[in-house]
Design a protein around this motif. Structure first.
Motif, PDB file in Angstrom:
ATOM      1  N   HIS A   6       0.836  -1.205   0.000  1.00  0.00           N
ATOM      2  CA  HIS A   6       0.000   0.000   0.000  1.00  0.00           C
ATOM      3  C   HIS A   6       0.870   1.254   0.000  1.00  0.00           C
ATOM      4  O   HIS A   6       0.577   2.224  -0.698  1.00  0.00           O
ATOM      5  N   PHE A   7       1.936   1.235   0.807  1.00  0.00           N
ATOM      6  CA  PHE A   7       2.848   2.372   0.869  1.00  0.00           C
ATOM      7  C   PHE A   7       3.449   2.649  -0.509  1.00  0.00           C
ATOM      8  O   PHE A   7       3.430   3.775  -0.994  1.00  0.00           O
ATOM      9  N   ALA A   8       3.977   1.608  -1.153  1.00  0.00           N
ATOM     10  CA  ALA A   8       4.624   1.801  -2.444  1.00  0.00           C
ATOM     11  C   ALA A   8       3.631   2.283  -3.507  1.00  0.00           C
ATOM     12  O   ALA A   8       3.900   3.255  -4.224  1.00  0.00           O
ATOM     13  N   ILE A   9       2.488   1.630  -3.591  1.00  0.00           N
ATOM     14  CA  ILE A   9       1.486   2.026  -4.595  1.00  0.00           C
ATOM     15  C   ILE A   9       0.977   3.430  -4.316  1.00  0.00           C
ATOM     16  O   ILE A   9       0.886   4.271  -5.214  1.00  0.00           O
ATOM     17  N   GLY A  10       0.662   3.727  -3.053  1.00  0.00           N
ATOM     18  CA  GLY A  10       0.105   5.032  -2.692  1.00  0.00           C
ATOM     19  C   GLY A  10       1.059   6.185  -2.913  1.00  0.00           C
ATOM     20  O   GLY A  10       0.699   7.207  -3.501  1.00  0.00           O
ATOM     21  N   VAL A  11       2.305   6.035  -2.458  1.00  0.00           N
ATOM     22  CA  VAL A  11       3.266   7.132  -2.570  1.00  0.00           C
ATOM     23  C   VAL A  11       3.711   7.332  -4.017  1.00  0.00           C
ATOM     24  O   VAL A  11       3.780   8.469  -4.504  1.00  0.00           O
ATOM     25  N   LEU A  12       3.991   6.237  -4.727  1.00  0.00           N
ATOM     26  CA  LEU A  12       4.424   6.378  -6.123  1.00  0.00           C
ATOM     27  C   LEU A  12       3.310   6.955  -6.997  1.00  0.00           C
ATOM     28  O   LEU A  12       3.552   7.843  -7.820  1.00  0.00           O
ATOM     29  N   SER A  13       2.087   6.476  -6.799  1.00  0.00           N
ATOM     30  CA  SER A  13       0.959   6.985  -7.593  1.00  0.00           C
ATOM     31  C   SER A  13       0.646   8.440  -7.250  1.00  0.00           C
ATOM     32  O   SER A  13       0.364   9.245  -8.139  1.00  0.00           O
ATOM     33  N   SER A  14       0.709   8.780  -5.962  1.00  0.00           N
ATOM     34  CA  SER A  14       0.466  10.163  -5.553  1.00  0.00           C
ATOM     35  C   SER A  14       1.537  11.083  -6.114  1.00  0.00           C
ATOM     36  O   SER A  14       1.248  12.211  -6.530  1.00  0.00           O
ATOM     37  N   GLY A  15       2.780  10.607  -6.124  1.00  0.00           N
ATOM     38  CA  GLY A  15       3.870  11.395  -6.701  1.00  0.00           C
ATOM     39  C   GLY A  15       3.665  11.660  -8.178  1.00  0.00           C
ATOM     40  O   GLY A  15       3.906  12.770  -8.664  1.00  0.00           O
ATOM     41  N   LEU A  16       3.184  10.645  -8.888  1.00  0.00           N
ATOM     42  CA  LEU A  16       2.897  10.818 -10.309  1.00  0.00           C
ATOM     43  C   LEU A  16       1.759  11.818 -10.512  1.00  0.00           C
ATOM     44  O   LEU A  16       1.827  12.688 -11.384  1.00  0.00           O
ATOM     45  N   LEU A  17       0.747  11.720  -9.668  1.00  0.00           N
ATOM     46  CA  LEU A  17      -0.394  12.636  -9.744  1.00  0.00           C
ATOM     47  C   LEU A  17       0.028  14.073  -9.429  1.00  0.00           C
ATOM     48  O   LEU A  17      -0.471  15.026 -10.024  1.00  0.00           O
ATOM     49  N   ALA A  18       0.968  14.234  -8.494  1.00  0.00           N
ATOM     50  CA  ALA A  18       1.408  15.570  -8.062  1.00  0.00           C
ATOM     51  C   ALA A  18       2.504  16.155  -8.944  1.00  0.00           C
ATOM     52  O   ALA A  18       2.863  17.333  -8.789  1.00  0.00           O
ATOM     53  N   ALA A  19       3.041  15.382  -9.866  1.00  0.00           N
ATOM     54  CA  ALA A  19       4.185  15.820 -10.674  1.00  0.00           C
ATOM     55  C   ALA A  19       4.027  17.209 -11.289  1.00  0.00           C
ATOM     56  O   ALA A  19       4.970  18.011 -11.256  1.00  0.00           O
ATOM     57  N   PRO A  20       2.869  17.575 -11.835  1.00  0.00           N
ATOM     58  CA  PRO A  20       2.749  18.909 -12.443  1.00  0.00           C
ATOM     59  C   PRO A  20       2.943  20.055 -11.446  1.00  0.00           C
ATOM     60  O   PRO A  20       3.300  21.156 -11.840  1.00  0.00           O
ATOM     61  N   TRP A  21       2.704  19.807 -10.159  1.00  0.00           N
ATOM     62  CA  TRP A  21       2.792  20.885  -9.166  1.00  0.00           C
ATOM     63  C   TRP A  21       4.119  20.908  -8.408  1.00  0.00           C
ATOM     64  O   TRP A  21       4.386  21.846  -7.675  1.00  0.00           O
ATOM     65  N   LEU A  22       4.924  19.865  -8.563  1.00  0.00           N
ATOM     66  CA  LEU A  22       6.153  19.774  -7.773  1.00  0.00           C
ATOM     67  C   LEU A  22       7.122  20.926  -8.050  1.00  0.00           C
ATOM     68  O   LEU A  22       7.839  21.361  -7.159  1.00  0.00           O
ATOM     69  N   SER A  23       7.131  21.439  -9.268  1.00  0.00           N
ATOM     70  CA  SER A  23       8.071  22.516  -9.601  1.00  0.00           C
ATOM     71  C   SER A  23       7.623  23.867  -9.045  1.00  0.00           C
ATOM     72  O   SER A  23       8.444  24.774  -8.914  1.00  0.00           O
TER      73      SER A  23
END
Length: 198
Positions: A6-23
């Protein structure tokens, strides 16, 4: 699925979802977003004492071992906050209004879309009250926390939808379960690893 999956799927997927805002986010907000996604990816299991959010992640080599040591400090206190300030109060309200038909159970309220929305709102409210008590204006990191927690929780539900037990996405309004054929706790099961890679 286990806590590490759950940790791996949740964090990696959330990171992908948040990618446009990270910068455009400041470093504290980015860190808060990922920390909240980590907590959110385990939060729906706060309704059971054996869950990773209540005991920390299991031991493992390298980075996993380091995460284990730190998760034992962070996760149980947060798990108890979710359990006693979100899960039990809302479950009590559901039990009262349903005249005892809706009882607290694992993969019940916290394993529904309505449940994670309410959990996100209540946790955000508690954090906002603490910040306002100390006269701290709500920083960008506050909104990053809410978004990260919701995303992590959402991907937890998506992963549990692939298991044989399944979940009721619209609980308590519908008892219809969405389920797959992954057996929770099966050490030979490779599909959760494939989901992480995807």
């Amino acid at each position: 699925m286990n806590g590490e999956q759950h940790f791996a799927i949740g964090v990696l997927s959330s990171g992908l979802l948040a990618a446009p805002w990270l910068s455009v986010l400041d470093p504290i907000s980015v860190l808060t977003l990922f920390l909240a996604a980590f907590i959110g990816s385990l939060a729906p299991d706060a309704d059971t004492p054996e869950a990773a959010i209540m005991r920390g992640l299991r031991k493992g080599p390298g980075i996993a071992g380091s995460l284990r040591r730190h998760s034992i400090i962070l996760l149980p206190p947060v798990g108890y906050v979710i359990r006693y300030l979100v899960y039990y109060p809302v479950s009590a309200v559901l039990w009262i209004f349903s005249l005892g038909r809706l009882r607290p159970r694992h993969r019940g309220f916290l394993h529904s879309l309505i449940g994670i929305i309410i959990a996100t709102l209540l946790l955000s409210l508690y954090i906002a009250l603490v910040l306002l008590w100390f006269a701290i204006p709500l920083p960008t990191a506050f909104y990053a926390f809410a978004g990260g927690f919701f995303a992590g929780s959402f991907f937890h539900l998506a992963a549990d939808s692939c298991t044989k037990s399944g979940i009721c996405w619209w609980y308590p309004f519908s008892r219809h379960k969405i389920r797959g054929d992954i057996i929770t706790g099966d050490e030979d099961e490779r599909r959760p690893l494939i989901l992480c890679a995807l």
